[in-house]
Design an enzyme around this catalytic site. Structure first.
Site, mmCIF file in Angstrom:
data_model
loop_
_atom_site.group_PDB
_atom_site.id
_atom_site.type_symbol
_atom_site.label_atom_id
_atom_site.label_comp_id
_atom_site.label_asym_id
_atom_site.label_seq_id
_atom_site.Cartn_x
_atom_site.Cartn_y
_atom_site.Cartn_z
ATOM 1 N NE ARG A 173 45.946 29.614 29.454
ATOM 2 C CZ ARG A 173 46.374 30.831 29.792
ATOM 3 N NH1 ARG A 173 47.088 31.540 28.936
ATOM 4 N NH2 ARG A 173 46.101 31.350 30.971
ATOM 5 C CG HIS B 169 41.357 32.803 33.079
ATOM 6 N ND1 HIS B 169 42.035 31.730 33.633
ATOM 7 C CD2 HIS B 169 42.323 33.684 32.684
ATOM 8 C CE1 HIS B 169 43.345 31.957 33.559
ATOM 9 N NE2 HIS B 169 43.541 33.123 32.999
ATOM 10 C CD GLN C 262 43.698 36.509 36.072
ATOM 11 O OE1 GLN C 262 44.577 36.009 35.402
ATOM 12 N NE2 GLN C 262 43.953 37.411 37.003
ATOM 13 C CG ASP D 39 41.407 40.202 29.369
ATOM 14 O OD1 ASP D 39 42.638 40.266 29.137
ATOM 15 O OD2 ASP D 39 40.741 39.153 29.174
ATOM 16 C CB CYS E 280 43.764 38.925 33.799
ATOM 17 S SG CYS E 280 43.169 39.220 32.142
ATOM 18 N NE ARG F 199 46.006 33.206 37.820
ATOM 19 C CZ ARG F 199 46.114 32.878 36.523
ATOM 20 N NH1 ARG F 199 46.378 33.802 35.623
ATOM 21 N NH2 ARG F 199 45.897 31.634 36.126
HETATM 22 N N1 CP Z 1 46.351 36.063 33.022
HETATM 23 C C1 CP Z 1 46.832 34.977 32.415
HETATM 24 O O1 CP Z 1 46.177 33.950 32.308
HETATM 25 O O2 CP Z 1 48.122 35.119 31.969
HETATM 26 P P1 CP Z 1 48.882 34.082 31.049
HETATM 27 O O3 CP Z 1 48.181 34.043 29.713
HETATM 28 O O4 CP Z 1 50.287 34.607 30.953
HETATM 29 O O5 CP Z 1 48.834 32.724 31.731
#
Ligand code: CP
Length: 307
Positions: free
Chosen positions: A106, A133, A136, A226, A266, A294
């Site tokens: 990430r 993403h 997701q 989001d 998300c 997830r």
């Molecule tokens: N949706 C998502 O990626 O959540 P986090 O940022 O908690 O990983």
């Protein structure tokens, strides 16, 4: 019983790294894991997690997925490793290649993720960049499949900023033949390159951009939102809040869909901004099923990439 199969790609840097058939297969495998119909293991592998931004769902679901597969995770924290000191990615990645079997990363720039993938000679997974993403989106489309049984005639309206989450929904939707509508204020549309690519994949006009959410939701089966300010944009949040006035997913917007749509987010959410508390807790919400998915989709992804 579904078993993992080898994908054509070694990495999952973008939603477009998987073909339609591979996504459909992965979703079936994920459902098998979820329903405890598969106990497939990939023994003694190690997934390295490099997270330059905060995470709850992605981090923990990768950890639990590896544990369920009989394998391990190591967290490579930028503050306690030499990444924070600025060691070049090509050095870090080559060294980690000697220890780890896969990396989930990430970070901010997609080019940095691509640089890791260039030097780390095993699977690299996008755990969120500013561009996409894709993990997701796998969970999102599993949630939609569970609800509707498939993707035929499904309309998904995303209400929010046309950035990473929207981009992966657009790409995965284009691959699966789902009509994706983006409702955003002027100036917050997805990049032209994303729209162009989606239209190349699915020329049947399946992607539409709207600036009025009440029109964009008409007939939609799925409303998705989001946060308006992504991680790293906190300083712009008061300006963005103004820009996104009128884009809150509330009961009125659900009613305007006139189709009893499910609602996805998300997470994490800012209740009262992009979505109301009432909607998150309401009967149309599938947000916590989506979060659970997830785990199952990433378990399926890891099983395929590591076996
Ligand atoms: N949706 C998502 O990626 O959540 P986090 O940022 O908690 O990983």
């Amino acid at each position: 019983m579904y078993k993992p199969k080898k994908f054509d790609t070694d990495n999952f840097l973008s939603s477009l790294d998987l073909k339609k058939e591979e996504i459909l297969y992965l979703l079936e495998l994920a459902k098998n894991f979820k329903d405890k119909q598969s106990s497939f293991k990939v023994k003694d592998k190690v997934l390295g997690l490099i997270f330059d931004k905060a995470s709850t769902r992605t981090r923990v679901s990768f950890q639990v997925a590896m544990s369920r597969l009989g394998s391990n995770v190591i967290e490579i924290n930028r503050n306690t490793s030499q990444i924070g000191r600025g060691e070049p990615i090509k050095d870090t990645a080559r060294v980690l290649s000697r220890y780890c079997d896969a990396l989930a990363i990430r970070t901010f720039k997609q080019v940095d993720l691509v640089e890791y993938a260039k030097w780390f000679k095993k699977p690299v997974i996008n755990a969120l960049t500013d561009l996409e993403h894709p993990c997701q989106a796998l969970a999102d489309f599993l949630t939609i499949k569970e609800e509707f049984g498939g993707f035929k005639n499904i309309i998904l309206t995303f209400i929010g900023d046309g950035n990473n989450v929207a981009n992966s929904l657009i790409f995965t939707g284009a691959l699966l033949g789902v009509e994706v509508r983006i409702a955003c204020p002027k100036g917050f549309e997805p990049k032209t390159s994303i729209i162009k690519r989606a239209n190349e994949i699915n020329p049947n006009n399946s992607l539409k951009i709207f600036h009025d959410p009440s029109i964009a939701v008409k007939g939609a089966n799925v409303l998705y939102t989001d946060v308006w300010s992504s991680m790293g944009e906190e300083s712009e949040s008061s300006i963005k809040d103004k820009n996104f006035e009128g884009f809150t997913v509330n009961q009125d917007l659900i009613n305007r869909a006139n189709n009893d749509p499910i609602v996805l987010h998300c997470l994490p959410a800012y209740r009262g901004k992009e979505i109301t508390d009432q909607v998150i807790e309401g009967k149309n919400s599938r947000i916590f099923n989506q979060a659970e998915n997830r785990l199952h989709t990433q378990q399926a992804l890891l099983a395929c990439l590591l076996s």
